[in-house]
Design an enzyme around this catalytic site. Sequence first.
Site, PDB file in Angstrom:
ATOM      1  CG  HIS A 163     -27.023 -12.921  32.300  1.00  0.00           C
ATOM      2  ND1 HIS A 163     -25.886 -12.434  33.076  1.00  0.00           N
ATOM      3  CD2 HIS A 163     -27.274 -12.090  32.518  1.00  0.00           C
ATOM      4  CE1 HIS A 163     -26.288 -11.245  33.814  1.00  0.00           C
ATOM      5  NE2 HIS A 163     -27.463 -10.568  32.902  1.00  0.00           N
ATOM      6  CG  ASP A 200     -24.522 -14.193  35.783  1.00  0.00           C
ATOM      7  OD1 ASP A 200     -24.232 -14.383  34.562  1.00  0.00           O
ATOM      8  OD2 ASP A 200     -24.122 -13.417  36.489  1.00  0.00           O
ATOM      9  CD1 TRP A 252     -18.870  -7.292  28.350  1.00  0.00           C
ATOM     10  CD2 TRP A 252     -18.702  -5.271  28.313  1.00  0.00           C
ATOM     11  NE1 TRP A 252     -17.499  -7.267  28.519  1.00  0.00           N
ATOM     12  CE2 TRP A 252     -17.446  -5.816  27.808  1.00  0.00           C
ATOM     13  CE3 TRP A 252     -19.115  -3.871  27.505  1.00  0.00           C
ATOM     14  CZ2 TRP A 252     -16.116  -5.496  27.593  1.00  0.00           C
ATOM     15  CZ3 TRP A 252     -17.568  -3.168  27.072  1.00  0.00           C
ATOM     16  CH2 TRP A 252     -16.730  -3.962  27.188  1.00  0.00           C
ATOM     17  CG  ASP A 264     -24.271  -3.861  31.722  1.00  0.00           C
ATOM     18  OD1 ASP A 264     -25.520  -3.943  31.310  1.00  0.00           O
ATOM     19  OD2 ASP A 264     -23.706  -4.507  30.763  1.00  0.00           O
ATOM     20  CD  GLN A 265     -28.931  -1.885  27.783  1.00  0.00           C
ATOM     21  OE1 GLN A 265     -29.678  -1.224  27.697  1.00  0.00           O
ATOM     22  NE2 GLN A 265     -28.905  -3.881  28.581  1.00  0.00           N
TER      23      GLN A 265
HETATM   24  C1  UDX Z   1     -27.777  -7.121  29.313  1.00  0.00           C
HETATM   25  C2  UDX Z   1     -26.138  -6.354  29.846  1.00  0.00           C
HETATM   26  O1  UDX Z   1     -26.661  -4.669  29.415  1.00  0.00           O
HETATM   27  C3  UDX Z   1     -25.408  -7.024  29.205  1.00  0.00           C
HETATM   28  O2  UDX Z   1     -24.805  -5.990  29.429  1.00  0.00           O
HETATM   29  C4  UDX Z   1     -25.328  -8.344  30.218  1.00  0.00           C
HETATM   30  O3  UDX Z   1     -23.878  -8.035  30.501  1.00  0.00           O
HETATM   31  C5  UDX Z   1     -25.746  -9.159  29.830  1.00  0.00           C
HETATM   32  O4  UDX Z   1     -27.465  -8.804  29.652  1.00  0.00           O
HETATM   33  P1  UDX Z   1     -28.351  -8.032  26.775  1.00  0.00           P
HETATM   34  O5  UDX Z   1     -29.698  -6.903  26.520  1.00  0.00           O
HETATM   35  O6  UDX Z   1     -28.739  -9.377  27.462  1.00  0.00           O
HETATM   36  O7  UDX Z   1     -27.450  -7.367  27.607  1.00  0.00           O
HETATM   37  O8  UDX Z   1     -27.175  -7.204  25.272  1.00  0.00           O
HETATM   38  P2  UDX Z   1     -26.151  -8.523  25.275  1.00  0.00           P
HETATM   39  O9  UDX Z   1     -25.328  -8.096  26.081  1.00  0.00           O
HETATM   40  O10 UDX Z   1     -25.437  -6.716  24.431  1.00  0.00           O
HETATM   41  O11 UDX Z   1     -26.186  -9.457  24.634  1.00  0.00           O
HETATM   42  C6  UDX Z   1     -27.297 -10.029  23.398  1.00  0.00           C
HETATM   43  C7  UDX Z   1     -26.583 -11.301  22.958  1.00  0.00           C
HETATM   44  O12 UDX Z   1     -27.472 -12.146  21.932  1.00  0.00           O
HETATM   45  C8  UDX Z   1     -25.461 -11.066  21.651  1.00  0.00           C
HETATM   46  O13 UDX Z   1     -24.418 -12.114  22.394  1.00  0.00           O
HETATM   47  C9  UDX Z   1     -26.031 -11.216  20.599  1.00  0.00           C
HETATM   48  O14 UDX Z   1     -25.330 -11.398  19.671  1.00  0.00           O
HETATM   49  C10 UDX Z   1     -27.209 -11.629  20.885  1.00  0.00           C
HETATM   50  N1  UDX Z   1     -28.021 -11.614  19.719  1.00  0.00           N
HETATM   51  C11 UDX Z   1     -28.665 -10.245  19.823  1.00  0.00           C
HETATM   52  C12 UDX Z   1     -28.637 -12.356  18.629  1.00  0.00           C
HETATM   53  O15 UDX Z   1     -27.980 -13.758  18.555  1.00  0.00           O
HETATM   54  N2  UDX Z   1     -29.184 -12.423  17.337  1.00  0.00           N
HETATM   55  C13 UDX Z   1     -29.990 -10.221  17.587  1.00  0.00           C
HETATM   56  O16 UDX Z   1     -30.440 -10.693  17.114  1.00  0.00           O
HETATM   57  C14 UDX Z   1     -29.606 -10.112  18.550  1.00  0.00           C
END
Ligand code: UDX
Length: 456
Positions: free
Chosen positions: A26, A116, A357, A378-379
């Site tokens: 977020h 948010d 997302w 939501d995944q």
């Molecule tokens: C959750 C929800 O499922 C998502 O849809 C919502 O909008 C945000 O919270 P989350 O587990 O945080 O998701 O995953 P994701 O939305 O994929 O965000 C992860 C972020 O961390 C991405 O921007 C990714 O680039 C970053 N990341 C992940 C890193 O920078 N390094 C890593 O090693 C892994």
Amino acid sequence: GAILGPTKPTSTSRRIIMFPLPFQGHINPMLQLASILHTHGFIITIIHTEFNSPNHSNYPHFTFKSIKDRFSEIIHEMPTNPLIYLNRSCVDGFKDCLAELLMESDKEHIACLITDAGFYFTQAVADELNLPRMVLQTNSLGSIVAYGVLPFSSKNGCFYLTKDDQGYESSVAEYPLLKVKDLVKISTNPQMSADISSKILKQMKASSGLIWNTFKELEEPELEKINHYFAVPSFTLGPFHKYFSVSSSSLIEQDRTILSWLDNQSHKSTIYISFGSDISIISESEFQETAEGLANVGLPFLWVVRPGLVIGSEWLETLPEKFLERVGNRGRIVKWCPQQEVLAHPAIGCFWTHNGWNSTLESICEGVPMVSSPCRFDQPINARYVSDVWKIGVLLENGFERVRIETAIKSIMSGKEGEEMRERIRNLKDKVNHSLDKGGSSHQSLMSLVDYFSSL
Ligand code: UDX
């Protein structure tokens, strides 16, 4: 801001006050949005909780205000859902902070507040202080359409079925793209989900407008439904991270040494594996099946194991015996990496993801097909879109099993099916780029958003 051409804020520029939910998935889109708006001449103030505070020094051009949340003190003995907790514990701090900001400056100078969607309590505060609130919804349009109709509060018990029950494999009547077995993952506490999602949706309806991190060409039918459901305007100007090359909002230090390791891997040879940020967890057996699957596939891999990812472990203690010797230099495990750069690296051939997302969008932007292992929220919905609507990935429908893992990865890396997926996702990647060009849908939406701010 290479695409946009920057407009520096001046002393007469208007201020936008932003309040992200304190989780990685977020914080990233909110700070990216802040940077986009800053290049369009807005002064940015970020209000944030002490818990998971962003690194101020990465954003010298923003003003930061920190509020007390008491979250860090109680995170290990969380009495209730973290979102419900934060929506209670942040009220006073947020209200005081906002009132102070309003006293410091002329009200006309504040264009609006952007919070948010998960911070539903902020609508009442904004109303009380007579400030327009815009909502940043960090999920996909499709997942919010689904959340609006899913039978969370029905008594038929479909959220509690197990794989031996009848109906487990059936489609969900309210949203036929989903199967009942997806619901079981979306929520383990449907009553609470009903409560939270109805609060979020209600306060989205009451807001002055919705900002989405998606692009029109990807979710056109869903955008129509959203426009129908919410009377307030929706702006789809994503993917946000494409406006700037690097993400500086990481809460964990990123291991950058792997980029030179990737340079030594051949074109599209390597699997990238990450199951997301601070809120995702997997069991010890899921972790071990993942490891066995990766060892058996026999391809290079880069695996992000965030400390705390595996329930009951600090980090890698429960890896299968001799795993590291077995894979040798073919595999790398890191705690956190610069994901957007990794996905853009030519060595990456597929992304095994939990379909948060942000990750899903980041993969689409780089044209990398996916293997999906959604955990929750939501995944599972995003994963169905990836496999059944856009057809750019393979969903591991039945959890983590080494043989199925191996088959799924191989079908993407070497099968005909994989080639077709690659073609389709390359197509989407082109659409992303067009949408961000001058006159493209995301660019136009950003322009209308900037205009809309002046009307508030
Ligand atoms: C959750 C929800 O499922 C998502 O849809 C919502 O909008 C945000 O919270 P989350 O587990 O945080 O998701 O995953 P994701 O939305 O994929 O965000 C992860 C972020 O961390 C991405 O921007 C990714 O680039 C970053 N990341 C992940 C890193 O920078 N390094 C890593 O090693 C892994």
